[in-house]
Design an enzyme around this catalytic site. Structure first.
Site, PDB file in Angstrom:
ATOM      1  CB  CYS A  70      60.525  -3.990  74.862  1.00 18.25           C
ATOM      2  SG  CYS A  70      59.998  -5.413  75.814  1.00 18.25           S
TER       3      CYS A  70
ATOM      4  CG  HIS B 250      59.432  -6.019  80.041  1.00 21.93           C
ATOM      5  ND1 HIS B 250      58.913  -6.107  78.776  1.00 21.93           N
ATOM      6  CD2 HIS B 250      59.159  -7.208  80.645  1.00 21.93           C
ATOM      7  CE1 HIS B 250      58.362  -7.303  78.611  1.00 21.93           C
ATOM      8  NE2 HIS B 250      58.489  -7.984  79.728  1.00 21.93           N
TER       9      HIS B 250
END
Length: 477
Positions: free
Chosen positions: A81, A135
């Site tokens: 991610c 993130h």
């Protein structure tokens, strides 16, 4: 006579000025840049109805897809991610030293890059970061007029689940709670985005409004009504629930992300019943976030903003649900690399599909071109606007990487090399999706494919980026 002349003169002046004002208003309307609603979904597979699946209930995504261009072959550039998001937001390729894992920051890995939101902000856009876009929420902070992160305990709703979470590393991998949608983080996110739309409606500025959804990321926690949409007895394990001997052992991992949750065995395959429970939970979470997206899209329409707003939806990478007996991401099999990507451009899209190979670094230059902005030279991606205009894409390849694995996707071929820090390959993997869509027969060591391997290896190095082997972070003066 003089009074009549004066009256005619005043009326003439009024209509002239009215015409000028109307022309100016029309000109301003035409020159105002389109808004962008930017929807990011964590761990979303393209296992959706408009991709040929028919078992996940996602009516709002289906409706949006019916008004969009659907990319059937979109691939993330790195299947984790943090790195995927930073790469997408800068339009820059991951390298051996840049955009490596979940915990990187754009500000640390590529501070000189002008990110997409920063470019938009510089050009008059109101930019709002809601939920998980990068993130780390405060990454690239200068790019945003506002950054919002939910303060709710979004992971679990039930007190008993929260107690287990406090006493363990991650808590339970699933939760089915008979609670309102807004008790979880994504429900609160939807309400925040709706308030933003109402506020931005009053502004004369175009907006770049984001909606960063946390689900269907682990733990698979969602209100009970979404679990009730599915019959677990009808859920099946994937057809690729096997690890063939021809596949390099380096291609598999112990799915450590999932192993950190309670009741997950630390080694070996998952029991079938547990595997099906996890798949059930994943489906429930997809239906849950579909409902939240629907609320936002309904508000966009209610506010008469639909015709002025580009809507783009993407998942940060794929996800394994038992494929190759794997869970999570962190591999370069197709299930971890292929992603959902749809874009609605008012007046242009109406449910078309394209099989043109598209990389996530292509999103930045495409949006920049759609709103008429010059693309910075730090962007590696190639705009897919020609596809929106009905032209054939000239690009038939993509490159993705994770740690030592680097994959060239070209046509039906998926070619992966494991390389050292000098770019020397120490393991290879080749699948032909035309004959082996489940990636069960590695062709890389077969004599008949050695010339193909040689050509793909050369092309991989030509396309993985000029600075792929250069540690740009530590080699600067």
């Amino acid at each position: 006579m003089k009074q009549q002349f004066l009256k005619i003169f005043v009326l003439s002046l009024f209509f002239t000025l009215s015409g000028v004002c109307q022309t100016t208003a029309q000109k301003n309307l035409k020159t105002k840049k389109p808004n962008i609603l930017f929807i990011a979904v964590d761990d979303l597979r393209p296992e959706l109805n408009f991709y040929g699946a028919n078992h996940i209930k996602s009516p709002n995504l289906d409706k949006l897809a019916g008004e969009s261009l659907i990319f059937e072959r979109a691939y993330c550039n790195v299947p984790v991610c943090g790195a995927s998001r930073a790469s997408l937001m800068t339009g820059a390729r991951p390298t051996r030293y840049r955009f490596i894992d979940a915990h990187i920051k754009k500000d640390e890995d590529f501070p000189e890059a002008i990110s997409l939101p920063y470019l938009l902000k510089q050009n008059g856009y109101q930019t709002i970061s809601n939920g998980k876009i990068y993130h780390y929420g405060q990454d690239d902070a200068e790019a945003w007029n506002e950054i919002w992160e939910s303060k709710t305990l979004w992971t679990f709703a039930l007190p008993e689940s929260q107690e287990i979470r406090e006493k363990t590393k991650r808590g339970l991998p699933v939760e089915m709670a008979d609670v309102p949608d807004s008790l979880y983080r994504d429900g609160q996110l939807a309400l925040k985005v709706i308030k933003d739309l109402q506020k931005l409606k009053q502004s004369n500025k175009p907006f770049f409004l984001t909606m960063g959804l946390a689900k269907p990321h682990l733990p698979f926690a969602a209100p009970k009504k979404y679990w009730d949409l599915y019959d677990r007895d009808k859920i099946e394990l994937p057809k690729s629930y096997v690890q063939p001997e021809t596949t390099p052992k380096e291609a598999f991992h112990n799915f450590g992300e999932l192993r950190q949750y309670e009741n997950i065995p630390k080694k070996r395959d998952l029991p079938d019943a547990l595997a099906k429970e996890l798949i059930h939970g994943y489906y429930a979470c997809v239906s849950y976030i579909d409902a939240q997206i629907g609320l936002v899209l309904d508000e966009l329409k209610r506010l008469d903003l639909e015709d002025d707003t580009i809507v783009i939806l993407w998942g940060d990478h794929g996800w394994n649900l038992g494929d190759h007996k794997l869970w999570c991401k962190h591999v370069t099999f197709e299930k971890a690399l292929r992603t959902p990507l749809i874009i609605k451009v008012p007046g242009k899209t109406k449910g078309e599909k394209t099989d043109a190979i598209t990389e996530y670094i292509d999103i930045y230059p495409s949006l920049a071109e759609l709103v008429g902005l010059e693309i910075p030279n730090t962007v590696d991606g190639k705009s897919f606007v020609p596809i929106l205009n009905g032209q054939k894409s000239e690009k038939n390849w993509a490159v993705s990487k994770f740690k030592d694995m680097v994959t060239l996707i070209k046509g039906d071929l998926f070619y992966t090399e494991w390389t050292d820090n000098k770019g020397v390959a120490y393991q290879r993997m080749l699948f032909d999706h035309k004959t082996d869509p489940l990636e069960l027969d590695n062709l890389a060591e077969k004599p008949a494919y050695q010339e193909t391997i040689k050509a793909l290896s050369k092309e991989l190095r030509e396309k993985w980026g000029k600075n792929f082997l250069v540690d740009t972070k530590n080699s600067k003066p």
